[in-house]
Each structure stands twice: as C-alpha cells, then as structure tokens.
Scaffold this motif. Structure first.
Motif, PDB file in Angstrom:
ATOM      1  N   LYS A 741       0.990  -1.300  -0.085  1.00 27.23           N
ATOM      2  CA  LYS A 741       0.073   0.067   0.022  1.00 27.23           C
ATOM      3  C   LYS A 741       0.989   1.306   0.034  1.00 27.23           C
ATOM      4  CE  LYS A 741      -4.044   1.854   2.335  1.00 27.23           C
ATOM      5  NZ  LYS A 741      -4.834   2.000   1.113  1.00 27.23           N
ATOM      6  N   PRO A 742       0.667   2.505  -0.840  1.00 26.08           N
ATOM      7  CA  PRO A 742       1.435   3.324  -0.912  1.00 26.08           C
ATOM      8  C   PRO A 742       1.265   4.387   0.463  1.00 26.08           C
ATOM      9  CG  PRO A 742      -0.543   3.619  -2.424  1.00 26.08           C
ATOM     10  CD  PRO A 742      -0.479   2.292  -1.815  1.00 26.08           C
ATOM     11  N   ASN A 743       2.181   5.046   0.767  1.00 29.00           N
ATOM     12  CA  ASN A 743       2.150   6.103   1.749  1.00 29.00           C
ATOM     13  C   ASN A 743       1.400   7.213   1.145  1.00 29.00           C
ATOM     14  OD1 ASN A 743       3.890   7.892   0.409  1.00 29.00           O
ATOM     15  ND2 ASN A 743       5.781   6.883   1.466  1.00 29.00           N
ATOM     16  N   GLN A 744       0.965   8.103   2.217  1.00 28.05           N
ATOM     17  CA  GLN A 744       0.049   9.200   2.148  1.00 28.05           C
ATOM     18  C   GLN A 744       0.656  10.244   1.481  1.00 28.05           C
ATOM     19  OE1 GLN A 744      -2.790   8.753   2.979  1.00 28.05           O
ATOM     20  NE2 GLN A 744      -3.926  10.624   2.596  1.00 28.05           N
ATOM     21  N   LYS A 745       2.094  10.358   1.217  1.00 26.31           N
ATOM     22  CA  LYS A 745       2.651  11.304   0.362  1.00 26.31           C
ATOM     23  C   LYS A 745       2.745  10.844  -1.152  1.00 26.31           C
ATOM     24  CE  LYS A 745       6.954  13.943  -0.174  1.00 26.31           C
ATOM     25  NZ  LYS A 745       8.230  14.156   0.549  1.00 26.31           N
ATOM     26  N   SER A 746       2.710   9.742  -1.392  1.00 25.16           N
ATOM     27  CA  SER A 746       2.638   9.293  -2.755  1.00 25.16           C
ATOM     28  C   SER A 746       1.295   9.511  -3.286  1.00 25.16           C
ATOM     29  CB  SER A 746       2.904   7.752  -2.676  1.00 25.16           C
ATOM     30  OG  SER A 746       4.294   7.294  -2.569  1.00 25.16           O
ATOM     31  N   LEU A 747       0.425   8.960  -2.406  1.00 25.95           N
ATOM     32  CA  LEU A 747      -1.001   9.377  -2.883  1.00 25.95           C
ATOM     33  C   LEU A 747      -1.459  10.707  -3.203  1.00 25.95           C
ATOM     34  CD1 LEU A 747      -2.891   6.734  -0.633  1.00 25.95           C
ATOM     35  CD2 LEU A 747      -2.675   6.590  -3.006  1.00 25.95           C
ATOM     36  N   LYS A 748      -0.777  11.638  -2.418  1.00 27.83           N
ATOM     37  CA  LYS A 748      -1.161  13.003  -2.613  1.00 27.83           C
ATOM     38  C   LYS A 748      -0.521  13.491  -3.790  1.00 27.83           C
ATOM     39  CE  LYS A 748      -2.183  15.327   1.098  1.00 27.83           C
ATOM     40  NZ  LYS A 748      -1.725  15.779   2.567  1.00 27.83           N
ATOM     41  N   ILE A 749       0.839  12.955  -4.144  1.00 26.04           N
ATOM     42  CA  ILE A 749       1.420  13.604  -5.315  1.00 26.04           C
ATOM     43  C   ILE A 749       0.465  13.023  -6.606  1.00 26.04           C
ATOM     44  CG2 ILE A 749       3.465  12.994  -6.861  1.00 26.04           C
ATOM     45  CD1 ILE A 749       4.961  12.440  -4.140  1.00 26.04           C
ATOM     46  N   LEU A 750       0.042  11.818  -6.590  1.00 27.64           N
ATOM     47  CA  LEU A 750      -0.671  11.159  -7.720  1.00 27.64           C
ATOM     48  C   LEU A 750      -1.982  11.943  -7.770  1.00 27.64           C
ATOM     49  CD1 LEU A 750      -1.107   9.119  -9.791  1.00 27.64           C
ATOM     50  CD2 LEU A 750      -2.352   7.628  -7.899  1.00 27.64           C
ATOM     51  N   HIS A 751      -2.728  11.955  -6.825  1.00 28.23           N
ATOM     52  CA  HIS A 751      -4.107  12.780  -6.809  1.00 28.23           C
ATOM     53  C   HIS A 751      -4.088  14.177  -7.321  1.00 28.23           C
ATOM     54  CE1 HIS A 751      -6.724   9.115  -5.954  1.00 28.23           C
ATOM     55  NE2 HIS A 751      -5.637   8.709  -5.422  1.00 28.23           N
ATOM     56  N   LYS A 752      -3.183  14.807  -6.786  1.00 24.28           N
ATOM     57  CA  LYS A 752      -2.902  16.348  -7.172  1.00 24.28           C
ATOM     58  C   LYS A 752      -2.648  16.334  -8.720  1.00 24.28           C
ATOM     59  CE  LYS A 752       0.153  20.198  -6.371  1.00 24.28           C
ATOM     60  NZ  LYS A 752       1.447  20.768  -5.879  1.00 24.28           N
ATOM     61  N   THR A 753      -1.655  15.613  -9.263  1.00 19.33           N
ATOM     62  CA  THR A 753      -1.602  15.402 -10.747  1.00 19.33           C
ATOM     63  C   THR A 753      -2.896  15.012 -11.428  1.00 19.33           C
ATOM     64  OG1 THR A 753       0.561  14.595 -10.106  1.00 19.33           O
ATOM     65  CG2 THR A 753      -0.060  14.294 -12.369  1.00 19.33           C
ATOM     66  N   ILE A 754      -3.386  13.793 -10.767  1.00 23.25           N
ATOM     67  CA  ILE A 754      -4.899  13.605 -11.612  1.00 23.25           C
ATOM     68  C   ILE A 754      -5.942  14.665 -11.632  1.00 23.25           C
ATOM     69  CG2 ILE A 754      -6.969  11.957 -11.215  1.00 23.25           C
ATOM     70  CD1 ILE A 754      -5.152   9.789 -10.173  1.00 23.25           C
TER      71      ILE A 754
END
Length: 896
Positions: A741-754
């Motif tokens: 499972k990815p950490n919160q920082k990675s998810l934040k980077i991804l979803h900001k880009t999405i």
C-alpha cells in the motif's frame, strides 16, 4: 531495463491496426463525442513537424474522452483534388491520380508512425468517385432549390411560385434566377498561365499565389452559389458556436453587415444610379457619384468625348486585384464619364466618375461620394479638385470628419442630430420613391467554377436552350481521361478536349456537358458528414447516424481557414438542414485553432555582386545578401558543414568562402517551409527519439493556440523524462513494482496530478499537463515509489499523451485488454485535504525561515516547538522572546 522505444512503438502500432482498436460504431447507450481534424491536402513533400501539432492534440482529446466513457468518432481522410497535383501533372505528364495516391500513402505512413487513434475504416478521399458522387448530388440539391425569404429557408425549386403571363422562355429565366446554384457572367481573376479562375485569396499583388503568374479581371460564364441568401443566418448563428472570438470576428467582417439606405440618383439620360450608403444623414454632402469600372453603367453613362479614356481606364483596372484596389488608398485613380445625376434631396446636379477604389462586388457597385465625411472620397476629391462640403459639425476646418454631430449646410434640417436625421432621410426617400432603409452585406455569391482538370465534374448538360441536370441514378459523373492536362487556348477546362465525353447523344437528342469543374473547396464543404457513413451507396450518410454523431464536438485546424472553408461548410450544411437531410443548423460546435510551429532558418551571407560567401562573424566589414541554406547542413547550432553545402549545388561548389576557424551562419525564426530549407521531418524525430517523445514535446512547447519556434535541441529533455518514467516501473532486471500500500505522500502526489490533468485536458491546456507529469515523475522517483496502486493510475493518466510506452507498461501489469479501453483515473478530494501548513517565520517583522505545523496546532504548541528549534535559537542569539504574534494558517512573527 532499457527503454527500447523503436520496438515498443512498432509493436503497438501493429496491434492497434490489426485489432482495429479505434473502430467506432453507433451505440445509443453511450454518449458520443466527435473529434475532427481539418483533413490535409496530400502534398508531395509530406509532413513536417509543424503539421502534427493539431493531430496530436485531437488524438489526446480522443483518447481522453474514450477513457471518460464516450463513444468517440475520430476519422481521417484527404482533400485530394486541387491545383498543385494538376500543375505537377502538366509538368511531368503523370496523371494527378497516380501522384495523389502515392502522396496519400506517404501521409498515412507518417500519421500512423505518430500513434494517432484514427478509425481508418472511415478513410475518404475527395477525388474518389464514390465520394464525389455525393458532392455532385449535393450540387444538384442546391441547383434544384431556392431560398424562400418569407420563411428564411431553402425549399425545392418545384415549390417556387412563378408569376403569371410569362412565356416558356421567361419562366425558365425566372426559375434560374432563383436557384441556389446558378449560371452567371461575372468578373473573375483569370490566370492565363494556369488556365483557371483564382479566388481573391489566391492572388497576391496582381500575381497568382502559385507560380507568380499575371492575373487579370475578365468576365466569364461561371457557376455561382447563392450564399448571400444565407448572410443573415450565417451571421446570427455565430452566437451558437464555441469558437475563438477572433475567428467569429473574421467571419463577421467577411459577411460585412451594414445598415443604411439605398438611394436612387436620376441621370441626364433618363436612367438612374442606385447606391448604398451607411450615412444617409450626409446626403446633402454628396457632391459626386463614383461607379466601379466593372459596373455596366460605366460605359452606358459615358459621353462620346470621354469614351476612349474611360475604356482605357476600365482595361487597366481589370489588371488589378480587388485587394490592390482597396489598399492603394494614397494614389487614387479615376476618370470622369462626362455625365451628371441629380441629388434626390438637394436637387443639385453632381458629376459621375469612375474609380477603381469602388468594387462592383459591394453594394450596387456605385457610391455617393461625400468627401467631407469619408476618407477615401476626401482623398479622391482633393486629387481631382472636386467639391467638398461639410454637413455634420464637429471636425476641423479643411479636414474630413467621420464622427457624429449636428446637421449643417442642409437647408431646413440644420441643427438636427445626425443620427435622427438618418431616419428622416429614409422617410423622405420612401415618400419620393427614390430610396429606402436597407441592410447590405459585403459577402458576395461564391464563384464555384474552375477551368481545371483535377476536380469534380459538374453534373449539368446543355441542349442549346436549357440546362439539364443529371438524375441521381446517373451519378457519379466520372472524371474522364484527357489528352493533355494543360489549359485550352480559349479558357475552357481540359475536359473540353475529350469530345466523346463532352458531346453525347441521349434518346436521339444531342447534349453538351459542362466542362468546367468544381473548386477544391467543394469536397471539403461536407466531408465531416461522409465520415459518419463512408461506404453507404444509397445516401451520403444514414439519417440515424447523422442524428447520433452530429454536430462535430470539437474541430481542430489552422486559423488560415478562418473564413472561407468554415463559411462555405456552414452554408452547405444550412441548405442540407433546410431540406431535411441533417439534424442541426451548424456543423461544428467547438473550434480550436492550433498555432504554427515555426522553423529556425539558417542563412549564409554573400558579398553583393560577387561569388564570395563569408562567415556571419565577419559580415560587419561587407555589404552582404543573406541566402537560405538547408538546416541539415549544420554541424552544431550555427556552424556550417561546408562540404555538404558545396556538394548540394554547383553554384556553391565553385564559390569562394571566407571564415576563421569555423564558417558561421545566422539564424532566424520564420514559417516552417520547404522553400526556406528549415523543415524538420517527423520521421527523423521518431527514428531518433520516438513518436511518444515527439507527441509530448510538441504539446510541451506552449499553449496549443500559440505559435512557437521548433528547437530540436530541446527534445532531448522530453526524451530523458520518458526514460525516467520508464525507470519508475523497471530496474536492471526488468519490470519491477510493489503491491504494498502506498504512503500518504505518494497518494497526494498522484491525486494532485490526476486532478490537474483532468481539468487541463478539458481546457485544451496540454502543455501544463506535460509539466504536471514531469513534476509527478520527479517526486515519485525521489521517494522511489513502486506501488502498483500509484503507478497503474499514473500510466493510465499519461496514456493519451504517450500511448505506446503506456500500452507497453500496462501490458506488464497483466491486464489482457488494451489501455485504450480503460477508465481515466479520477482524484479523491479527501486525499488532497491538507493537515499541515507551512508558516513563514519572521523575527521582528523580517522573514527568516519557514516551518511546518499541523493545521490544528494552537499557540502553546507553536511556542513549545519554536523554543526547541535550533535555527530559531540561532537567530535569537541568546535574546529572550517578548511575544509571539500567531495568525492561524497565515504567519508567525517572533518579537524579541
């Protein structure tokens, strides 16, 4: 694992073609989205890197909308009739069909190398008889229709009410005078060398745009389209469209609506001159009339004494283009007819002149000249010493005044507001039956005939008395073979050479075919409809398919088609709409104009009147002339490979060259063109860096609608980015991802880009999407993110921009279906909710550093953390804190 872009791109292009990945059919359960490119003319030179800009943009939108659940139609075809192929045929003797088909194959090959998601099963060519059959069919619908002004729409000619007491010949003349496609004798731009009529846009400085041959004005029998009947609707319906305002303005200016009055001036010869003016309030200031040289009254109203000079002037005017006549404002020319007319209001006699600054195509081909209030009339009157009378107050003495004011020098009407006086004049004219308020348009009927071979034959025959249209069952009228593609000596089309085709016998009666052909514009007027149903042999397109797919949701192409192509397409579509063949009044819902990609030209410098070329760093010593050289001859950015240059042309081989250690060229940004030797082939870029690199680089250059210079050196940065993207998914041994499972920082980077990419694609802001991808990949790389949960969505997100690399990566995740059929990622707003804030920390009001605190942090938490921070203590340098000013989620200021 190395990023082998060549094999990857070849693999997926073959896969898409073999599996018909982008084939589209009607699906009533899905919302449709029709994406259309302005289809290209297949020139012999092929594509350069400027051409794919719009195609890549439309492909991104197509792939994006598919992933958003739309049924996407994205076709491609070729505008394959036209003058360039015919000129090549004249020079070489090769049939235009052979060269056109060869060029099309090259274009298709180049387009496919870019990974464009076209449904090639829908491919059309305007020169294919299965296509132009329906162009001819539409022509016949126009021929057999008239515009009913009472209901503001076209109707079948059989419904036209014919006045009583007309004989058979008069009835035919009356019906013909109402048709939407009709024959007329009109003044045209005739190019003897090319043997054809040219549009105003194809004439520059009195010479043909192609070849630079002399062009003259001469009357010819031409087929004409009555587009003027639709002027009001073409203008009003612009408000329905999501088009750039500049394009709408171009169309408005071309249509040129003017509200004014038509006024009749009675001449001495018991005839009259009708004029249109937007300034009836200046009627007392009309001190002379001006006729266009082509106006039939020019000869009729000329006195015997003035006949020779007038006839000579008319001939000279015919050698100028309309543009030249309009632009030549400082050197007005004209001649006096010798006749006079009576001003209907002031009753004064005024002279009638002929001048080429008046065009027969605007208004009535005559103007009432008011030199006191019109700049062109003022300059003409000053040159020929004609009377200048001011009738509206407000200007300076001795100058032309074009503004508003009080009426003066107008007898009992003095003192009236000029705007109110306009209405008074119109009422007076109506009472006198010498004029009325009216609306005029600058738009002229469309001259539809070309004296060329390589075009659609016009499906009309003549029996000596009447015109006989072909029946639908006789279509297509196939373009015949001819002995020569050269123009005939009498101005007829090369088709006239084929006597057995031209002269036919039907049911014992002799007929002669129309030998002129349609203009290149004809096929492009309706091609967007044929894409809906390209193999239908019973109709140009099935009605259900038209109802489902139309209108085009987004149309992408160059601004050079801002007026004519778009205007003509809208006109034909409106006629088809009136006749019940299409379901909406406008064909193109949204229009996007891509800017140009400019070339970086290279120049060598020759000392004038010598055969000596000198390096650019030495030119200050000499008087030089700069000459374009091929950018392929450059070693670095501005160093010339002299051997390549010398081997390219005998004139360079025998020349002398002066330089120090290197021969330096100068560089200049200008239009990318084969003639400027600054063309970069997309094939070269795809070979060296790959199609995905080219696609992303062209989008990265800047906003889609802006022009921007090409810089091959800059493409390496985008290529390196794709390598970095590849490395997210691979290590030295191969595909390498994690299922953790990815950490919160990675998810934040991804979803900001999405979130950003979803929004920016909808706004056609593709350059900012590429920037967002670069930031995202850099940030994920920096934390060595390998989670499949993050990387799968990133791959999906980037696939519209770089489809080949993303297809390859997606296949390694184990999904058997193409990435083209996967949903586009959506962001989770909860993940983007911030729980921290970076405070600026000031000391006695001066910003020194920044620190991150939780959003729910209170004063005592701030105070505690600050007291323990090393940087804070170093700035305090042993001094005690007097107080801390804390404004939540804004600032922290330490006072000591």
């Amino acid at each position: 694992m190395i990023y082998d872009f060549k094999s990857i791109e070849r693999k997926w292009q073959n896969y898409w073609s073999k599996n018909k990945t982008f084939k589209t059919v009607v699906d009533e359960n899905m919302p449709k989205y029709y994406v259309l490119d302005m289809f290209p003319y297949p020139s012999g030179s092929g594509l350069h890197v400027g051409h794919p800009l719009g195609y890549i943009a439309s492909d991104i939108i197509s792939r994006f909308k598919r992933k958003k659940g739309f049924n996407v139609l994205h076709p491609m075809g070729f505008d394959s009739f036209g003058l360039p192929a015919e000129q090549y045929a004249i020079k070489t003797g090769k049939h235009p069909k052979l060269t056109t088909d060869k060029n099309i194959e090259r274009f298709k090959n180049q387009l496919n190398k870019l990974g464009l998601s076209y449904d090639w099963d829908r491919e059309i060519k305007t020169s294919d008889s299965n296509y132009y059959r329906w162009t001819q069919w539409i022509f016949l619908k126009l021929y057999n229709s008239f515009f009913d002004e009472s209901i503001n729409k076209a109707k079948n000619i059989s419904e036209l009410e014919i006045p009583e007491k007309l004989n058979d010949h008069e009835k035919i003349q009356y019906v013909d005078s109402k048709r939407l496609a009709y024959l007329d004798n009109v003044d045209v731009n005739w190019c003897e060398e090319l043997g054809t009529v040219l549009s105003n846009e194809e004439v520059i400085g009195g010479l043909s745009e192609r070849g630079g041959y002399p062009v003259t004005r001469k009357p010819m029998r031409q087929w004409v389209m009555r587009i003027t009947a639709y002027a009001t609707r073409l203008l009003d319906d612009l408000e329905l469209l999501d088009w750039p305002e500049s394009i709408k303005l171009s169309q408005k200016n071309w249509i040129g609506k003017s509200v004014g009055a038509q006024i009749r001036f009675i001449t001495e010869k018991n005839s009259y001159v009708d004029v249109f003016t937007t300034r009836p309030d200046t009627i007392y200031g009309a001190t002379y009339l001006v006729l266009a040289p082509e106006n039939e009254l020019s000869i009729k109203l000329t006195t015997t004494e003035n006949k020779n000079i007038v006839e000579d002037y008319i001939v000279k005017s015919s050698q100028k283009s309309d543009l030249e006549r309009q632009e030549n404002i400082k050197d007005k020319t004209g001649v006096f007819t010798g006749s006079y007319a009576t001003n209907p209001i002031s009753k004064e006699k005024i002279p009638i002149w002929i001048a080429d600054y008046v065009l027969s195509g605007y208004g009535t081909g005559a103007v009432m000249a008011v030199p006191g209030h019109d700049e062109r009339d003022f300059e003409f009157a000053e040159k020929f010493n004609l009377k200048i009378l001011t009738v509206v107050s407000g200007g300076n003495k001795g100058e032309c005044y074009t503004g508003d004011g009080k009426i003066i020098n107008s007898e009992k009407y003095n003192g009236l507001d000029n705007k109110k006086f306009k209405k008074v004049v119109c009422e007076l004219l109506e009472d006198l039956e010498l004029g009325k308020k009216t609306i005029n348009y600058k738009l002229r009927d469309w001259i539809f005939t070309r004296q060329r071979y390589w075009g659609e034959p016009i499906p009309i025959m003549f029996d000596g008395k009447t015109k006989v249209p072909l029946s639908d069952t006789d279509l297509p009228l196939i373009l015949p073979e001819v002995e020569s593609f050269k123009p005939t000596g009498d101005g007829s089309s090369p088709l006239a050479r084929n006597k057995s085709w031209k002269n036919i016998l039907l049911n014992g009666k002799k007929y002669e075919r129309e030998t002129n052909t349609m203009p290149q514009w004809a096929g492009s007027c309706w091609y967007f409809l044929r894409f809906l149903d390209p193999t239908n042999s019973n109709s140009f397109a099935d009605k259900n398919k038209i109802d489902y797919w139309m209108p085009v949701d987004v149309y992408i192409g160059g601004a050079e088609h801002a007026v004519l192509h778009l205007l003509y397409s809208r006109f034909w579509h409106k006629v088809l709409y009136d006749l019940g063949f299409v379901s909406g009044p406008e064909p193109f819902k949204k229009l996007v104009n891509q800017g140009m990609i400019l070339g970086n030209s290279a120049f060598i410098h020759r000392i004038k009147n010598t055969n000596i070329y000198i390096s650019y760093d030495l030119i200050k010593k000499y008087d030089v002339q700069k000459i374009n050289v091929d950018i392929d001859f450059l070693i670095n950015n501005n160093e010339l490979n002299l051997e390549k240059l010398k081997n390219s042309d005998i004139k360079f081989k025998n020349a002398e060259y002066k330089f120090n250690e290197k021969f330096i060229v100068s560089r200049e940004i200008e239009k990318m063109s084969k003639s400027k030797f600054n063309v970069v082939s997309p094939d070269q870029i795809c070979e060296k860096y790959g199609a995905d690199t080219l696609r992303m680089y062209e989008m990265f250059l800047g906003p889609i609608e802006q022009s921007k210079p090409w810089n091959t050196a800059g493409i390496t940065g985008v290529h390196n980015f794709l390598k970095k993207f590849w490395s997210l998914y691979h290590d030295e041994s191969g595909f390498s991802i994690s299922h953790l499972k990815p950490n919160q920082k990675s998810l934040k980077i991804l979803h900001k880009t999405i979130k950003k990419v979803n929004s920016d694609i909808e706004k056609f802001s593709f350059n900012t999407c590429v920037s967002a991808f670069m930031i995202c990949v850099n940030e994920l790389s920096s934390i060595n993110e390998k989670s499949s949960e993050v990387l799968k969505d990133l791959c999906l997100l980037m696939s519209p921009f770089a489809p080949h690399i993303c297809e390859e990566i997606w296949s390694k995740f184990g999904d058997s279906d193409t990435i083209s059929n996967q949903d586009f990622p959506t962001h989770n707003e909860q993940i983007l909710v911030e729980d921290e804030f970076e405070y600026p920390i000031s000391f006695n009001g001066k910003l020194r550093l920044k620190m991150i605190f939780n959003l729910d942090c209170e004063y005592h938490d701030i105070e505690k953390k600050l007291s323990r921070n090393e940087k804070v203590n170093s700035y305090l340098n042993g001094k005690k804190i007097k107080k801390i000013i804390f404004v939540k989620n804004k600032i922290i200021n330490i006072v000591f």
